[in-house]
Design a protein around this motif. Structure first.
Motif, PDB file in Angstrom:
ATOM      1  N   VAL A 231      49.176  15.838  16.858  1.00  0.00           N
ATOM      2  CA  VAL A 231      48.936  17.014  16.018  1.00  0.00           C
ATOM      3  C   VAL A 231      50.246  17.707  15.678  1.00  0.00           C
TER       4      VAL A 231
ATOM      5  N   HIS B 282      50.942  21.912  11.726  1.00  0.00           N
ATOM      6  CA  HIS B 282      49.981  22.946  11.373  1.00  0.00           C
ATOM      7  C   HIS B 282      49.706  23.765  12.630  1.00  0.00           C
TER       8      HIS B 282
ATOM      9  N   GLU C 283      46.014  24.120  14.030  1.00  0.00           N
ATOM     10  CA  GLU C 283      45.502  22.878  14.617  1.00  0.00           C
ATOM     11  C   GLU C 283      46.154  22.619  15.972  1.00  0.00           C
TER      12      GLU C 283
ATOM     13  N   VAL D  98      43.986  22.317  19.475  1.00  0.00           N
ATOM     14  CA  VAL D  98      44.030  21.134  20.337  1.00  0.00           C
ATOM     15  C   VAL D  98      44.507  21.498  21.738  1.00  0.00           C
TER      16      VAL D  98
ATOM     17  N   TRP E   7      33.825  17.075  12.477  1.00  0.00           N
ATOM     18  CA  TRP E   7      34.872  16.138  12.042  1.00  0.00           C
ATOM     19  C   TRP E   7      34.465  14.711  12.402  1.00  0.00           C
TER      20      TRP E   7
ATOM     21  N   GLN F  36      40.897  15.068   8.055  1.00  0.00           N
ATOM     22  CA  GLN F  36      39.985  15.774   8.942  1.00  0.00           C
ATOM     23  C   GLN F  36      39.469  14.872  10.044  1.00  0.00           C
TER      24      GLN F  36
ATOM     25  N   PHE G 150      42.084  14.604  12.699  1.00  0.00           N
ATOM     26  CA  PHE G 150      42.004  15.784  13.556  1.00  0.00           C
ATOM     27  C   PHE G 150      40.883  15.638  14.579  1.00  0.00           C
TER      28      PHE G 150
ATOM     29  N   GLN H 213      42.255  13.675  17.331  1.00  0.00           N
ATOM     30  CA  GLN H 213      43.164  14.505  18.121  1.00  0.00           C
ATOM     31  C   GLN H 213      42.389  15.424  19.059  1.00  0.00           C
TER      32      GLN H 213
END
Length: 825
Positions: A28, A33, A36, A40, A65, A74, A77, A80
């Motif tokens: 990530v 970002h 995000e 996480v 997601w 997405q 993510f 992640q």
């Protein structure tokens, strides 16, 4: 000694899976970002401190997601987040095993646990069928940051099976933790079922709000072009990237509504809540237009109404068939009544039962679009019959064996066109990827689970000493319903294609193994024979792949030339170099800085020689970072414009790796053994100049026209279509105007705008200038296509009038920022 060995193996497994998951979660940081990254990190910490709630929270957000993850940010993510969950749980479990001197228990005497274990191990062993040299080359091409490109792997890439095996081991990790969850941590199986039910309710409610325009999920996931063209949602998708994935998730997860039967509440209120969820579920399934969901959902309703009428907290000990006979009339009436209420609700909302639903329902018997995968899958399975050609490697094998001249079946018909990302059938997908061994383990799992659950419920009625709780009964029926939905729906779609569905299956079966006493147990001799059979299959598989006939050995020992072919035409003087390229190639391009922003430009021209393909999808990768996909029509030249990260564009050039999903032309091997039967080629122009002027192949622009004191533009394309491939700067905009005097609010002109990444439709009823950002276009577009149409084509007022499109090609304001348009970010 035995205990130390078992604990060491347990710790090794946990450390290996949690370490890979931590690497997965740490990717990530590669996208920079901050929200995000924080999300996480918090999930990993929360899972380590509160494992029960961490699992529950993840089950709630599972569908958000939970679509497919190839090349979708997405979905990356989602992986992640999965990595954060597993790494946090792994850290906590490592401390727990060391502190309490315990090991992970794997109850192989339970047939469900044995089948899942065999399925996961076979998936790992199947990877030996993949060409090692190509896998190493692929890994090296990812650059210094391997995690992010690995998580966005396409199905046709050789490393895609490794990604799926990692996901399977993470799902198996959750399965093991649920089985071994210590009582002192207050494991709440009922709470986890409520979490799944919460995800179902969120999927239904948010999906309906998005479908009817109250909210928009476009920022989370795009609409699937094939079933929802022109960015108009015809088939409900909810959180998922395809309506089929939404239907699959609901079909598998909606049995969790049975958890409401474990709550002490008024019976009528309890049944009303369950009926409401079931009716809305059927309503949404109808809106998805997925026939597999329509076929499998009635069985789910049958199971749920059986539980409502037959399974009661205080049950007498008469045989189960007696209770079924007493409630048969109620069940027989409730199932069709639920369906009729859903259809009546659709009729009330739409005014009538739309014919498109009926036509779709009639098409259930039309199975040609699915049966065409059967001969292809069987041919691929014959090449790697024992343990398959690599877990979920159907797309990769189809390209290498059907589309490339050196492939075994290159001269055979190719009926799959571009829809070969998977076999569209769970059993065929497993057969090609894991061979007979994988298919046997899957069939054993899906058949033994409902059999054991039925016997468990049956024994609970007649054996007074069983002491079955209502929770155990409900868990048994949830496992039964979910496994039956997999069996039925798996005939028309591949469930393991979607990560959320695989995780959900392993979690539900973990509940069943932990809480439901096994009615069938594997003997020591059966376990021993299972191990011997697996080892025998693996040895025979190695002999088949590397001895005779040596399918993997042949591929591994053949060197391939990946890159551009030698030039086949004379380039214009002093301007560019033209080369033919394969379906995957690297270009060393100069970096050009415009207003402080580094860019890389490449000009490409897909050329169709046989007409087999009409569009080409190109995925770029720079310094190991995936770039946005571009869709190009054949026989049309276009610029590829990539905005680079200034912190990573330190050198004067950059290595741009481009990959297509069509296997456009064959790889040319060094031994010159393959025939070059080019179906679709790609010419790449290495041009030192920047594409600062539009390339318009259909019409040239007229003389410039001053718009106001801040902007100016040109008249382009006197017809109803305009194609522009132009580089629009970050701080610029693009505007259009229609020179049509007949446009009114009652009879507007519809403008369809396509950029390759997104599409939008806007109605224009005046001659004023409209910026594309104000019409809804996000970000600066490239490869722009604008189409104009009017609903009333025969309108007499339009005779003698011509519709003209005006395009502001570069969009640089003449004076400052006080223009009349909203500037793109």
């Amino acid at each position: 000694m035995v205990f130390m060995l078992r604990q060491s193996l347990s710790l090794l497994f946990i450390l290996l899976v949690s370490g890979l998951s931590a690497w997965e979660a740490a990717s990530v940081w590669e996208v920079h970002h901050t929200p995000e990254i924080l999300f996480v990190m918090v999930l990993a910490l929360f899972s380590a401190l509160r494992p029960t709630r961490g699992i529950g929270f993840f089950l709630v957000i599972l569908p958000i997601w939970g679509g497919h993850y190839a090349s979708k940010p997405q979905m990356v993510f989602f992986l992640q987040l999965l990595g954060a969950l597993v790494s946090g749980l792994g850290f906590r479990w490592t401390l727990h095993l060391i502190k309490n001197r315990s090991t992970l228990r794997l109850p192989l005497q339970n047939p469900i646990a044995l089948a899942i274990t065999l399925f996961v191990i076979i998936g790992l062993l199947s990877l030996v069928s993949l060409p090692l040299d190509e896998a190493i080359t692929r890994w090296a091409q990812m650059g210094d940051q391997h995690a992010l490109p690995f998580l966005s792997m396409k199905e046709v890439w050789v490393l895609y099976p490794a990604l799926k095996v990692l996901l399977q081991f993470q799902s198996f990790f959750l399965f093991l933790l649920i089985i071994n969850y210590p009582t002192v941590w207050n494991p709440s199986i009922t709470g986890w079922l409520f979490a799944i039910l919460g995800s179902v309710i969120a999927t239904l409610s948010v999906g309906l709000l998005d479908y009817y325009g109250a909210i928009s999920l476009l920022s989370l996931r795009p609409l699937e072009d094939w079933v929802n063209p022109n960015n108009i949602q015809q088939r409900l998708q909810s959180f998922f990237g395809h309506s089929a994935w939404c239907a699959q998730y609901l079909t598998i997860a909606i049995p969790s509504v049975l958890v409401l039967l474990t709550i002490e509440m008024n019976r009528k209120v309890q049944i009303a809540l369950m009926l409401l969820i079931l009716v809305i579920g059927e309503y949404v399934l109808v809106l998805t237009f997925q026939r597999g969901g329509w076929v499998s959902y009635p069985l789910t309703l049958l199971v749920i109404w059986f539980c409502i009428y037959v399974l009661k907290p205080h049950q007498d000990h008469r045989p189960m068939w007696v209770h079924v006979r007493e409630s048969a009339r109620k069940i027989a009436l409730s199932v069709p009544l639920t369906l009729l209420i859903s259809l009546a609700l659709i009729t009330a909302v739409t005014g009538e039962l739309p014919h498109k639903y009926l036509e779709r329902f009639k098409a259930i018997t039309s199975v040609g679009e699915r049966t065409m995968y059967i001969p292809v899958a069987l041919k691929l399975a014959l090449l790697h019959p024992m343990l398959g050609g690599g877990s979920d490697a159907f797309a990769y094998r189809y390209v290498t064996d059907f589309l490339i001249p050196s492939g075994t079946y290159f001269n055979d018909p190719k009926p799959l066109a571009q829809f070969y990302n998977n076999a569209h059938n769970t059993y065929l997908q497993v057969l090609t990827g894991r061979g007979l061994g994988g298919l046997m383990s899957l069939l054993f799992l899906l058949l033994i689970t409902p059999l054991m659950m039925v016997r468990h419920i049956q024994n609970g009625f007649v054996l007074k000493g069983q002491g079955l709780t209502q929770q155990q009964k409900i868990l048994a029926m949830v496992a039964f319903s979910s496994s039956m939905a997999y069996i039925i729906y798996g005939v028309v779609d591949d469930f393991f294609y979607i990560p959320a569905l695989m995780i959900l299956l392993f979690v539900v079966l973990g509940f069943a193994v932990r809480e439901v006493p096994p009615t069938i147990k594997m003997s020591r001799s059966a376990l021993k024979n299972s191990g011997i059979l697996l080892m025998s299959l693996f040895i025979v598989h190695l002999g088949w792949e590397f001895g005779f006939p040596g399918q993997t050995r042949k591929i591994t020992t053949t060197s391939h030339f990946e890159g551009c072919y030698p030039p086949e035409m004379t380039p214009p003087p002093h301007s560019e170099i033209i080369t033919w390229c394969s379906d995957r190639f690297d270009l060393e391009l100069p970096i050009q800085t415009i207003k402080g922003q580094p860019f890389a430009f490449a000009r490409v021209h897909p050329v169709s020689k046989s007409g087999a393909q009409t569009k080409v999808h190109i995925q770029g990768m720079a310094e190991g970072m995936p770039l946005e996909e571009v869709e190009l029509p054949a026989d049309q030249e276009a610029w590829l414009v990539y905005s680079l990260d200034p912190s990573k564009a330190k050198n004067p050039t950059i290595n741009l790796h481009l990959e297509t999903d069509n296997g456009m032309i064959p790889l040319r091997d060094v031994r010159q053994m393959s025939l070059d039967r080019r179906r679709l080629g790609l010419m790449v122009f290495k041009d030192p100049k920047s594409p600062l002027e539009p390339i318009d192949r259909e019409a040239s622009c007229d003389q410039g026209e001053v718009l106001d004191d801040s902007w100016e533009g040109q008249w382009c394309s006197k017809g109803g279509r305009l194609n522009l491939s132009t580089q629009i700067l970050k701080d610029a905009d693009l505007a259009i105007r229609l020179g049509d005097e007949t446009a009114t609010k009652e009879n507007p002109i519809w403008v369809f705008i396509h950029t390759g990444e997104e599409s939008l439709m806007a109605a224009i009823s005046d001659k004023t200038w409209h910026s594309l950002s104000s019409l809804g276009l996000k970000g600066p577009p490239t490869n722009l296509q604008i189409e104009v149409s009017r609903k009333g084509l025969g309108d007499p007022r339009s005779k003698g009038k011509e519709t003209r499109i005006t395009a502001f090609a570069l969009g640089i304001p003449k004076k400052g920022r006080d223009g009349s348009f909203h500037n793109a970010p």
